[in-house]
Design an enzyme around this catalytic site. Structure first.
Site, mmCIF file in Angstrom:
data_model
loop_
_atom_site.group_PDB
_atom_site.id
_atom_site.type_symbol
_atom_site.label_atom_id
_atom_site.label_comp_id
_atom_site.label_asym_id
_atom_site.label_seq_id
_atom_site.Cartn_x
_atom_site.Cartn_y
_atom_site.Cartn_z
ATOM 1 N N TYR A 1 42.197 143.891 47.077
ATOM 2 C CA TYR A 1 41.315 143.945 48.250
ATOM 3 C C TYR A 1 41.689 142.869 49.271
ATOM 4 O O TYR A 1 41.895 141.705 48.914
ATOM 5 C CB TYR A 1 39.866 143.702 47.831
ATOM 6 C CG TYR A 1 39.222 144.875 47.128
ATOM 7 C CD1 TYR A 1 39.088 146.104 47.760
ATOM 8 C CD2 TYR A 1 38.736 144.730 45.829
ATOM 9 C CE1 TYR A 1 38.479 147.170 47.109
ATOM 10 C CE2 TYR A 1 38.126 145.791 45.181
ATOM 11 C CZ TYR A 1 38.005 147.012 45.825
ATOM 12 O OH TYR A 1 37.406 148.071 45.186
ATOM 13 N N MET B 1 35.453 144.055 40.861
ATOM 14 C CA MET B 1 34.309 144.225 39.950
ATOM 15 C C MET B 1 34.757 144.316 38.491
ATOM 16 O O MET B 1 34.142 143.716 37.609
ATOM 17 C CB MET B 1 33.519 145.475 40.348
ATOM 18 C CG MET B 1 32.225 145.631 39.563
ATOM 19 S SD MET B 1 31.319 147.107 40.015
ATOM 20 C CE MET B 1 30.700 146.674 41.636
ATOM 21 N N LYS C 1 17.687 127.669 26.241
ATOM 22 C CA LYS C 1 17.187 128.494 27.344
ATOM 23 C C LYS C 1 18.327 129.338 27.912
ATOM 24 O O LYS C 1 19.493 129.071 27.628
ATOM 25 C CB LYS C 1 16.599 127.590 28.426
ATOM 26 C CG LYS C 1 17.601 126.598 29.007
ATOM 27 C CD LYS C 1 16.917 125.538 29.850
ATOM 28 C CE LYS C 1 17.933 124.546 30.386
ATOM 29 N NZ LYS C 1 17.299 123.406 31.054
ATOM 30 N N ARG D 1 11.264 117.028 40.950
ATOM 31 C CA ARG D 1 11.197 118.478 40.750
ATOM 32 C C ARG D 1 9.881 118.733 40.034
ATOM 33 O O ARG D 1 8.866 118.895 40.674
ATOM 34 C CB ARG D 1 12.439 118.965 39.978
ATOM 35 C CG ARG D 1 12.637 120.461 40.008
ATOM 36 C CD ARG D 1 13.911 120.875 39.312
ATOM 37 N NE ARG D 1 13.967 120.438 37.912
ATOM 38 C CZ ARG D 1 14.964 120.685 37.077
ATOM 39 N NH1 ARG D 1 16.029 121.348 37.499
ATOM 40 N NH2 ARG D 1 14.923 120.272 35.831
HETATM 41 C C1 LIG Z 1 17.983 122.345 30.493
HETATM 42 C C2 LIG Z 1 17.331 121.063 30.212
HETATM 43 C C3 LIG Z 1 17.953 120.117 29.379
HETATM 44 C C4 LIG Z 1 19.364 120.280 28.856
HETATM 45 O O1 LIG Z 1 20.250 119.905 29.896
HETATM 46 P P1 LIG Z 1 21.841 119.834 29.739
HETATM 47 O O2 LIG Z 1 22.293 119.238 30.995
HETATM 48 O O3 LIG Z 1 22.323 121.224 29.558
HETATM 49 O O4 LIG Z 1 22.113 118.987 28.543
HETATM 50 C C5 LIG Z 1 17.233 118.981 29.063
HETATM 51 N N1 LIG Z 1 15.987 118.765 29.557
HETATM 52 C C6 LIG Z 1 15.372 119.641 30.377
HETATM 53 C C7 LIG Z 1 14.018 119.359 30.887
HETATM 54 C C8 LIG Z 1 16.029 120.809 30.740
HETATM 55 O O5 LIG Z 1 15.428 121.668 31.568
#
Ligand SMILES: *Cc1c(COP(=O)(O)O)cnc(C)c1O
Length: 362
Positions: A256, A304, A35, A132
């Site tokens: 800055y 930046m 992801k 969650r």
């Molecule tokens: C993103 C995610 C993972 C992977 O988590 P990491 O901490 O990056 O290993 C596993 N399970 C779910 C449901 C996630 O959303």
């Protein structure tokens, strides 16, 4: 033309990290999290490397991310970690053969309303304490009823997610695992509990499936330990170049807000990388970069497009020298710590101004 800022992603390191996950959880299948553009590393090339190295399933957050993999013809099962949010998405998931992680009854209603979902592949996500997403644990009997009503649905298993797996001295993880196990006692179906921290720190969380993300990119989810300490290899090297080298007298303000004042006559280097590339503006004076093999400290605010560094430790540094921002030898975990955040956020913060290069293809 030499790119200004380069992220070099070593796909060999990604394959190594998957192998390291398998070493830790030899009896588990692997759902690899790609992801968020594979945590900023580039979803398609990373997904291809993971599939090539034998990842069993790829996990994305949402339909848009799944579509990018489908369009690139990545050949692996793909799971939607947040499930589907509309009838359209449910239809598309069924059509494309995506696995849907179902976390609420309204999603079941979406699937049931759709003839095209007759053979949908799905996981059920249970809330064992993270609070969650996920069904409450006492919904398990009702979920079994749902599966009985739809024998053609291809049930993949039961998922839960750990809230505090990175805290090895907390009992929260054991409590979550115990609650999950109790809710599923004598219930058939594969189980999946562990993200990276879970699979590294909690052997009892390595079930039928593990779901690593961060560890595949070579970073450690555990405070005080780097990915390298745990047998992983950082997959990304972020580099820029020295754009200017100047000498300033004692008392000179740098950048800055005069955030750094030269304590003596000294060389200051300007590096062509800034927060518009993903180097967080909150990084304080003293945050290291590496030039000519030596660590030199940040001097002044991140702007930046540029940062300034104290070159007293590398007086021979010259315009054009490569500058390592993070990567092998300078862990992203350490830079993230300087920024008061985690390697997760550092990776996801890389912007499209950074030029990506992939090495280590097979
Ligand atoms: C993103 C995610 C993972 C992977 O988590 P990491 O901490 O990056 O290993 C596993 N399970 C779910 C449901 C996630 O959303």
């Amino acid at each position: 033309m030499i790119p200004r800022v380069t992220a070099t992603v070593d796909l060999g390191a990604i394959r190594h990290n998957l192998a390291r996950v398998r070493e830790l959880a030899p009896a588990s299948r692997v759902m690899a999290a790609v992801k968020a553009e594979a945590y900023g590393h580039g979803a398609v090339p990373v997904a291809r490397a993971l599939v090539d190295a034998g990842a069993d399933t790829l996990a994305v957050a949402c339909m848009e991310e799944a579509q990018a993999l489908l369009e690139a013809h990545v050949q692996a099962p793909i799971a939607l970690l947040e499930g589907v949010i509309s009838a359209d998405e449910a239809a598309l998931a069924a059509y494309e053969g995506l696995q849907v992680v179902v976390h609420d009854f309204w999603q079941i209603e979406l699937l049931e309303a759709m003839p095209a979902a007759s053979n949908i592949a799905l996981w059920f996500k249970l809330d064992s304490g993270m609070h969650r997403l996920g069904f409450p644990l006492d919904a398990v009997p009702a979920l079994q009823q749902v599966l009985r009503r739809h024998p053609a649905w291809r049930f993949q298993g039961w998922i839960t997610h750990l809230a505090r797996a990175d805290e090895t001295d907390s009992t929260a993880t054991q409590d979550q695992i115990a609650a999950f196990d109790a809710a599923l006692e004598a219930v058939p179906g594969p189980r999946s509990i562990a993200n990276s921290a879970g699979l590294i720190a909690w052997p009892q969380a390595r079930r039928d499936w593990v779901r690593p993300g961060l560890a595949l990119y070579g970073a450690s989810p555990l405070p005080g330990q780097t990915g390298a300490d745990l047998g992983f290899r950082p997959a990304l090297r972020l580099e820029s170049r020295l754009l200017a080298v100047r000498s300033y007298p004692a008392g000179s303000p740098i950048g800055y807000g005069a955030h750094y004042i030269c304590p003596q006559t000294m060389p200051i280097g300007v590096v062509a990388v800034g927060y518009a590339d993903g180097v967080h503006r909150c990084l304080p004076n003293g945050t290291p970069v590496i030039i000519r093999g030596r660590r030199v400290p940040l001097a002044g605010r991140v702007s930046m497009d540029m940062i300034s560094v104290d070159l007293r430790g590398v007086p021979e540094a010259r315009v054009g020298d490569p500058v390592l921002i993070w990567g092998e030898g300078l862990p992203a975990e350490e830079i993230a710590h300087c920024a008061g955040t985690l390697a997760y956020e550092l990776f996801c913060g890389l912007t499209n101004r950074v030029r990506f290069r992939y090495v280590g293809q097979r």
